[in-house]
Design a protein around this motif. Sequence first.
Motif, short mmCIF file in Angstrom:
data_model
loop_
_atom_site.label_atom_id
_atom_site.label_comp_id
_atom_site.label_asym_id
_atom_site.label_seq_id
_atom_site.Cartn_x
_atom_site.Cartn_y
_atom_site.Cartn_z
N GLU A 1 8.27 25.34 -9.64
CA GLU A 1 8.75 24.97 -10.97
C GLU A 1 9.29 23.54 -10.97
O GLU A 1 9.03 22.78 -11.92
N ARG A 2 10.02 23.18 -9.94
CA ARG A 2 10.54 21.82 -9.86
C ARG A 2 9.39 20.81 -9.80
O ARG A 2 9.45 19.75 -10.43
N ALA A 3 8.35 21.13 -9.07
CA ALA A 3 7.19 20.24 -8.98
C ALA A 3 6.56 20.02 -10.35
O ALA A 3 6.17 18.90 -10.71
N GLU A 4 6.46 21.09 -11.16
CA GLU A 4 5.88 20.97 -12.50
C GLU A 4 6.78 20.15 -13.41
O GLU A 4 6.30 19.34 -14.22
N VAL A 5 8.08 20.36 -13.31
CA VAL A 5 9.03 19.60 -14.13
C VAL A 5 8.92 18.11 -13.80
O VAL A 5 8.91 17.25 -14.70
N ILE A 6 8.85 17.77 -12.53
CA ILE A 6 8.75 16.37 -12.12
C ILE A 6 7.42 15.77 -12.59
O ILE A 6 7.37 14.61 -13.02
N LYS A 7 6.36 16.57 -12.52
CA LYS A 7 5.06 16.11 -13.02
C LYS A 7 5.15 15.75 -14.50
O LYS A 7 4.64 14.70 -14.95
N ASP A 8 5.80 16.62 -15.28
CA ASP A 8 5.95 16.36 -16.71
C ASP A 8 6.84 15.15 -16.96
O ASP A 8 6.60 14.38 -17.89
N TYR B 1 15.94 12.00 -7.36
CA TYR B 1 15.31 11.11 -6.38
C TYR B 1 13.95 10.62 -6.88
O TYR B 1 13.63 9.43 -6.74
N GLU B 2 13.17 11.49 -7.47
CA GLU B 2 11.86 11.06 -7.98
C GLU B 2 12.02 10.10 -9.15
O GLU B 2 11.19 9.20 -9.32
N ARG B 3 13.08 10.26 -9.93
CA ARG B 3 13.34 9.31 -11.03
C ARG B 3 13.69 7.93 -10.47
O ARG B 3 13.21 6.90 -10.97
N VAL B 4 14.51 7.89 -9.43
CA VAL B 4 14.88 6.61 -8.83
C VAL B 4 13.65 5.93 -8.21
O VAL B 4 13.49 4.71 -8.29
N LYS B 5 12.77 6.72 -7.62
CA LYS B 5 11.53 6.15 -7.08
C LYS B 5 10.70 5.48 -8.17
O LYS B 5 10.10 4.42 -7.95
N LEU B 6 10.66 6.08 -9.35
CA LEU B 6 9.94 5.47 -10.47
C LEU B 6 10.59 4.16 -10.88
O LEU B 6 9.90 3.17 -11.20
N LEU B 7 11.92 4.11 -10.89
CA LEU B 7 12.62 2.87 -11.21
C LEU B 7 12.34 1.80 -10.16
O LEU B 7 12.19 0.62 -10.48
N LEU B 8 12.28 2.21 -8.90
CA LEU B 8 11.96 1.25 -7.82
C LEU B 8 10.54 0.72 -8.00
O LEU B 8 10.30 -0.49 -7.83
N HIS B 9 9.61 1.59 -8.33
CA HIS B 9 8.23 1.15 -8.56
C HIS B 9 8.16 0.13 -9.70
O HIS B 9 7.49 -0.91 -9.59
N GLU C 1 0.81 -1.22 0.00
CA GLU C 1 0.00 0.00 0.00
C GLU C 1 0.84 1.26 0.00
O GLU C 1 0.33 2.35 -0.29
N ALA C 2 2.12 1.14 0.32
CA ALA C 2 3.00 2.31 0.34
C ALA C 2 3.58 2.63 -1.04
O ALA C 2 4.23 3.66 -1.21
N ARG C 3 3.34 1.77 -2.01
CA ARG C 3 3.95 1.99 -3.33
C ARG C 3 3.42 3.23 -4.03
O ARG C 3 4.11 3.81 -4.86
N ALA C 4 2.22 3.65 -3.70
CA ALA C 4 1.67 4.86 -4.32
C ALA C 4 2.58 6.05 -4.05
O ALA C 4 2.66 6.98 -4.87
N GLY C 5 3.27 6.03 -2.92
CA GLY C 5 4.17 7.11 -2.60
C GLY C 5 5.34 7.22 -3.54
O GLY C 5 5.97 8.29 -3.64
N LEU C 6 5.65 6.15 -4.26
CA LEU C 6 6.74 6.18 -5.23
C LEU C 6 6.36 6.98 -6.48
O LEU C 6 7.23 7.34 -7.27
N LEU C 7 5.07 7.21 -6.65
CA LEU C 7 4.57 7.91 -7.83
C LEU C 7 4.22 9.36 -7.54
O LEU C 7 3.60 10.03 -8.36
N SER C 8 4.60 9.85 -6.37
CA SER C 8 4.35 11.24 -6.02
C SER C 8 5.56 11.78 -5.28
O SER C 8 6.46 11.02 -4.90
N GLY C 9 5.58 13.09 -5.07
CA GLY C 9 6.70 13.71 -4.39
C GLY C 9 7.42 14.69 -5.30
O GLY C 9 7.36 14.58 -6.53
#
Length: 337
Positions: A200-207, A103-111, A89-97
Amino acid sequence: MGILVTIYSQHPNRGKVQILATHQAPEGVSSSTVTSVETAELANPIVDALNRVSACATVPVSVWDTRKDGDFSTDHYPTAHLDALAAVEARAGLLSGTHSIWYERVKLLLHEALCDLDNALSAVPAPVRTAVAAELATEAHELRAAVAEGFGEVEPTKHEHRRLVEWGNPLVAIGGHADKLNRDSREHMNTQERGLSSLERAEVIKDMRMLLDAYALCGSNAYLYDEFTIEDDPHGLEEIRYYLTVEASWPESTSPDEDWVVAIGRWDINPNIPGNEDETATGETVLTCAIPRPQVPEIVALFDLSGGNAERIAAWAKTPVGQPLHGTNFVVTQRLD
């Protein structure tokens, strides 16, 4: 400071295939059996996914976050991603932040690795799945303990089964996107986000997430050039080669309503430069279509339509300003030839 890292492998034993966890312990290199499966064909994807999970979990908590203070930083990356190892149930956290691009890219790889592990485990009995879940929980626990010790939150322990590696230099076994975990990639992504505000960083990560979601659904003709660009670069039309790219937005965009860019470029090959054409050619943009942030299905449909077809992309390259690329809704907003 000891930071857990585990290398997984397989070994035939008494008619079955053991999955082994090998690590550095206080007394030297140590191996233990995680579980056993019937065949190497069952073991292969499990071992591959476990190695990717271990690498993506380990590297962020074993290196410094140097974005502010350079090589002498005392900042460290979050440990929240470790929750996903022991709790589905904690995996959803890998798709946000929005911590940082890297770090967010590595989380996507972990997911991705955890999802691949689920798929691999779907073909094995329940006791094997239970054993692997216990192994992941152990890895998460050891990583958290090592981090707590390293930052003085608890006293170090030296039990004989501790899994250790030198701080800042974790040994990982991983294929695929291994380069995303190394220092060069981390520093490159840190440079990319330099000067961005938190919004701006949040928008870049979203994209970035959106583009990577689209890439995962694209056909084999699509190539992930980097975290913000997908490319279709077919061979053909030997004298002139065209390629298609979709580039995610960046804060320097002159129009907030036209953030993303669909572009067609041409490779210029200089016959006087020796070497492989793919290495010596230079790319020149022919036209661009500045567009609002697209939906994932729109990106996928575009690459399905281009389909690695050199003639189709070459035909699109002739589209005049104000007209859409044939078969799409992407209107040419600028020609550069």
